[in-house]
Enzyme design. Structure first.
Site, PDB file in Angstrom:
ATOM      1  N   TYR A 158      29.510  30.568  56.002  1.00  0.00           N
ATOM      2  CA  TYR A 158      29.767  31.196  53.917  1.00  0.00           C
ATOM      3  C   TYR A 158      29.200  32.271  55.173  1.00  0.00           C
ATOM      4  O   TYR A 158      28.268  32.697  55.792  1.00  0.00           O
ATOM      5  CB  TYR A 158      28.300  30.726  54.129  1.00  0.00           C
ATOM      6  CG  TYR A 158      28.892  30.194  52.688  1.00  0.00           C
ATOM      7  CD1 TYR A 158      29.194  31.544  52.050  1.00  0.00           C
ATOM      8  CD2 TYR A 158      28.885  28.509  51.949  1.00  0.00           C
ATOM      9  CE1 TYR A 158      29.588  30.944  50.599  1.00  0.00           C
ATOM     10  CE2 TYR A 158      29.050  28.350  50.841  1.00  0.00           C
ATOM     11  CZ  TYR A 158      29.999  29.100  50.414  1.00  0.00           C
ATOM     12  OH  TYR A 158      29.969  28.830  48.501  1.00  0.00           O
TER      13      TYR A 158
ATOM     14  N   ASP B 253      50.324  48.359  43.420  1.00  0.00           N
ATOM     15  CA  ASP B 253      50.612  46.716  43.888  1.00  0.00           C
ATOM     16  C   ASP B 253      51.766  46.574  44.495  1.00  0.00           C
ATOM     17  O   ASP B 253      52.559  46.552  44.040  1.00  0.00           O
ATOM     18  CB  ASP B 253      50.870  46.265  42.492  1.00  0.00           C
ATOM     19  CG  ASP B 253      50.132  44.688  43.008  1.00  0.00           C
ATOM     20  OD1 ASP B 253      50.148  44.224  43.889  1.00  0.00           O
ATOM     21  OD2 ASP B 253      50.142  44.274  42.038  1.00  0.00           O
TER      22      ASP B 253
ATOM     23  N   ARG C 255      47.869  32.767  52.581  1.00  0.00           N
ATOM     24  CA  ARG C 255      47.775  33.742  51.080  1.00  0.00           C
ATOM     25  C   ARG C 255      46.920  33.560  51.062  1.00  0.00           C
ATOM     26  O   ARG C 255      45.707  33.967  51.767  1.00  0.00           O
ATOM     27  CB  ARG C 255      48.137  32.560  50.020  1.00  0.00           C
ATOM     28  CG  ARG C 255      49.171  31.578  50.774  1.00  0.00           C
ATOM     29  CD  ARG C 255      48.953  30.295  49.334  1.00  0.00           C
ATOM     30  NE  ARG C 255      49.814  31.041  48.408  1.00  0.00           N
ATOM     31  CZ  ARG C 255      51.051  31.276  48.654  1.00  0.00           C
ATOM     32  NH1 ARG C 255      52.045  31.217  49.418  1.00  0.00           N
ATOM     33  NH2 ARG C 255      51.535  32.220  47.332  1.00  0.00           N
TER      34      ARG C 255
ATOM     35  N   GLU D 118      29.409  35.826  52.634  1.00  0.00           N
ATOM     36  CA  GLU D 118      28.980  36.129  52.063  1.00  0.00           C
ATOM     37  C   GLU D 118      28.226  37.960  52.245  1.00  0.00           C
ATOM     38  O   GLU D 118      27.477  38.140  53.485  1.00  0.00           O
ATOM     39  CB  GLU D 118      27.757  35.839  51.046  1.00  0.00           C
ATOM     40  CG  GLU D 118      28.476  35.026  49.566  1.00  0.00           C
ATOM     41  CD  GLU D 118      27.819  34.205  48.602  1.00  0.00           C
ATOM     42  OE1 GLU D 118      26.411  35.274  48.462  1.00  0.00           O
ATOM     43  OE2 GLU D 118      28.056  33.129  47.431  1.00  0.00           O
TER      44      GLU D 118
ATOM     45  N   LYS E 147      53.664  37.412  51.203  1.00  0.00           N
ATOM     46  CA  LYS E 147      55.441  37.777  51.452  1.00  0.00           C
ATOM     47  C   LYS E 147      55.892  38.397  51.871  1.00  0.00           C
ATOM     48  O   LYS E 147      56.013  37.889  53.218  1.00  0.00           O
ATOM     49  CB  LYS E 147      55.289  38.830  49.348  1.00  0.00           C
ATOM     50  CG  LYS E 147      54.184  37.596  48.900  1.00  0.00           C
ATOM     51  CD  LYS E 147      54.099  38.463  46.723  1.00  0.00           C
ATOM     52  CE  LYS E 147      53.748  37.592  46.825  1.00  0.00           C
ATOM     53  NZ  LYS E 147      53.391  37.982  44.601  1.00  0.00           N
TER      54      LYS E 147
ATOM     55  N   THR F 186      49.410  41.432  48.203  1.00  0.00           N
ATOM     56  CA  THR F 186      49.240  40.060  48.680  1.00  0.00           C
ATOM     57  C   THR F 186      49.680  39.967  50.602  1.00  0.00           C
ATOM     58  O   THR F 186      50.175  41.201  50.929  1.00  0.00           O
ATOM     59  CB  THR F 186      49.829  39.220  48.322  1.00  0.00           C
ATOM     60  OG1 THR F 186      51.648  39.905  48.789  1.00  0.00           O
ATOM     61  CG2 THR F 186      49.357  38.826  46.892  1.00  0.00           C
TER      62      THR F 186
HETATM   63  C1  LIG Z   1      53.119  38.091  44.058  1.00  0.00           C
HETATM   64  C2  LIG Z   1      52.425  38.938  43.077  1.00  0.00           C
HETATM   65  C3  LIG Z   1      50.903  39.334  43.034  1.00  0.00           C
HETATM   66  C4  LIG Z   1      49.745  38.281  42.709  1.00  0.00           C
HETATM   67  O1  LIG Z   1      49.374  37.658  44.173  1.00  0.00           O
HETATM   68  P1  LIG Z   1      48.851  36.172  44.021  1.00  0.00           P
HETATM   69  O2  LIG Z   1      48.339  36.333  45.436  1.00  0.00           O
HETATM   70  O3  LIG Z   1      49.878  35.088  43.046  1.00  0.00           O
HETATM   71  O4  LIG Z   1      48.238  36.351  43.007  1.00  0.00           O
HETATM   72  C5  LIG Z   1      50.314  40.696  42.705  1.00  0.00           C
HETATM   73  N1  LIG Z   1      51.191  41.765  42.174  1.00  0.00           N
HETATM   74  C6  LIG Z   1      52.222  41.845  42.175  1.00  0.00           C
HETATM   75  C7  LIG Z   1      53.601  42.731  42.195  1.00  0.00           C
HETATM   76  C8  LIG Z   1      53.140  39.936  42.498  1.00  0.00           C
HETATM   77  O5  LIG Z   1      54.346  40.375  43.216  1.00  0.00           O
END
Ligand SMILES: *Cc1c(COP(=O)(O)O)cnc(C)c1O
Length: 416
Positions: A52, A198, A233, A54, A227, A224
């Site tokens: 933990y 994003d 993840r 925090e 990807k 993220t």
């Molecule tokens: C995949 C994605 C996310 C979110 O990712 P998670 O980890 O699945 O919550 C946010 N924004 C965009 C543009 C994405 O393609």
């Protein structure tokens, strides 16, 4: 493989081994997926999951944080270096969590947000009515032009003038072209709106310098790590120094409890890998493969939305082939090829059916596939769609696909 799981939980072991075999034996063309390194997997399976922590490095609400502090500090410093950012928060559990923190750091529930139309490539967390974003904010959308299928900046500006959003959320899950971040920053400044970008999908390409970075323009950048960035993840937030305190406080205690220290350690490994020259070469190949695959599909009569791609993914319009995205996903799956159905801009079909599929090259590039394999893959895709009604033909393609996959082991020493 995974002998301890086997001893404790044979049922689960079967599922895990099944997934390992699926990853090895099928072509993974889902644009948001990738295969992490074994070092990332090791960090994820490490004892850091027991801790933990925090708070933030040096300012924790728990004792015994001296080692996880090192892990988090490494992740922070590397993320800043990788993207040239003034501040990094590596704690978001996911991309969506990162976006919650971004919104709540800058605006309040009830405020207006401008996001990309979900059926034009936007993400759930950019305003889907069932998502927190759509429930807590008033969402107005920007769109791609019907003719060019590129983002319509002029229309977006008119919408901004009329609706006066407090925040522009730029970024996408299915937009293959370059975003003009500088132009959006200018528009945001003109109308006194915040700009959040994003880059969940583009982050790896941005880190490698082959896709434009929004870091100098955006108030906050979210991403993220799983990807194109090829890490565990998880989520990531970058920002200008002025937002550092607000972001950190909004993320914890605002929006999360204890951080996932094993995932943060894995992010540190991921960022280190992404800082290497080999990672740049990998991303260049991802882009080359995507462009080659798009051309090979076009040569077989498939229309690629916007005519091509500037990144790792493409959106394929299937209408000329007389098949829906849903049916294509099913046929391709039977042929050992994993994709997802996806709306194309101005799609006449509903979201659960769609007229398109989204295809990406990050995963197949990680396993080492190159230009000439793209021609073979386009051939298998076309063969599967042409033979959608014949399970026998699809099974035959799956065998050929497995033959190709056998040449490119993902984790050579993981025994199935
Ligand atoms: C995949 C994605 C996310 C979110 O990712 P998670 O980890 O699945 O919550 C946010 N924004 C965009 C543009 C994405 O393609």
């Amino acid at each position: 493989m995974y002998e301890e799981i086997k001893k404790t939980d044979p049922q689960l072991h079967k599922a895990v081994i099944g997934e390992l075999a699926r990853q090895q034996n099928k072509l993974e063309l889902i644009a948001s997926e990738n295969y992490t390194s074994k070092a990332v997997l090791e960090a994820l399976g490490s004892v850091l999951t027991n801790k933990y922590a925090e708070g933030y490095p040096g300012k924790r609400y728990y004792g015994g944080c001296e080692f996880v502090d090192v892990a988090e500090q490494l992740a922070i410093e590397r993320a800043k270096k990788l993207f040239g950012a003034q501040h990094a928060n590596v704690q978001p559990h996911s991309g969506t969590q990162a976006n919650i923190t971004a919104y709540l750091s800058l605006i309040k529930p009830g405020d207006t947000v401008l996001g990309l139309n979900l059926s034009h490539g936007g993400h759930l967390s950019h305003g889907h009515p069932l998502n927190f974003s759509g429930r807590y904010f008033k969402i107005v959308t920007m769109n791609v032009s019907k003719e060019t299928e590129l983002l319509d900046y002029e229309e977006a500006e008119k919408t901004i003038e009329k609706e006066r959003p407090r925040l522009i959320m730029a970024g996408a899950s299915n937009y293959s072209r370059v975003w003009n971040w500088a132009r959006l920053k200018k528009i945001a400044d003109a109308w006194k709106a915040y700009l959040v970008t994003d880059v969940a999908h583009y982050a790896g390409l941005i880190a490698a310098g082959i896709y434009p970075s929004p870091v100098e323009y955006a108030d906050i950048v979210t991403s993220t790590t799983h990807k194109t960035l090829r890490g565990p993840r998880g989520g990531l937030i970058l920002s200008k120094a002025v937002y550092a305190k607000t972001i950190d406080r909004t993320n914890f205690p605002g929006n999360q409890g204890g951080p996932l220290m094993h995932a943060i350690a894995a992010k540190a490994v991921c960022f280190k890998e992404a800082l290497s020259p080999a990672f740049t070469e990998y991303q260049k190949q991802v882009l080359k493969n995507a462009r080659k695959l798009a051309r090979e599909l076009q040569a077989r009569g498939y229309r690629i939305v916007s005519g091509g791609t500037d990144c790792h993914l493409m959106s394929v319009d299937l209408r000329a082939k007389d098949i829906t995205g849903k049916d294509a996903e099913i046929a391709l799956d039977k042929a050992g090829i994993t994709v997802n159905k996806n709306t194309i801009p101005y799609d006449p079909q509903p979201p659960m059916v769609t007229s398109g599929i989204r295809i990406g090259t990050p995963a197949i590039t990680t396993r080492g596939m190159k230009d000439r394999d793209m021609a073979a893959i386009a051939g298998y895709i076309d063969e599967a769609i042409t033979n959608k009604g014949s399970d026998k033909a699809l099974k035959g393609i799956a065998e050929k696909v497995k033959g190709l996959c056998d040449k490119f082991p993902i984790y050579p020493d993981f025994k199935i």
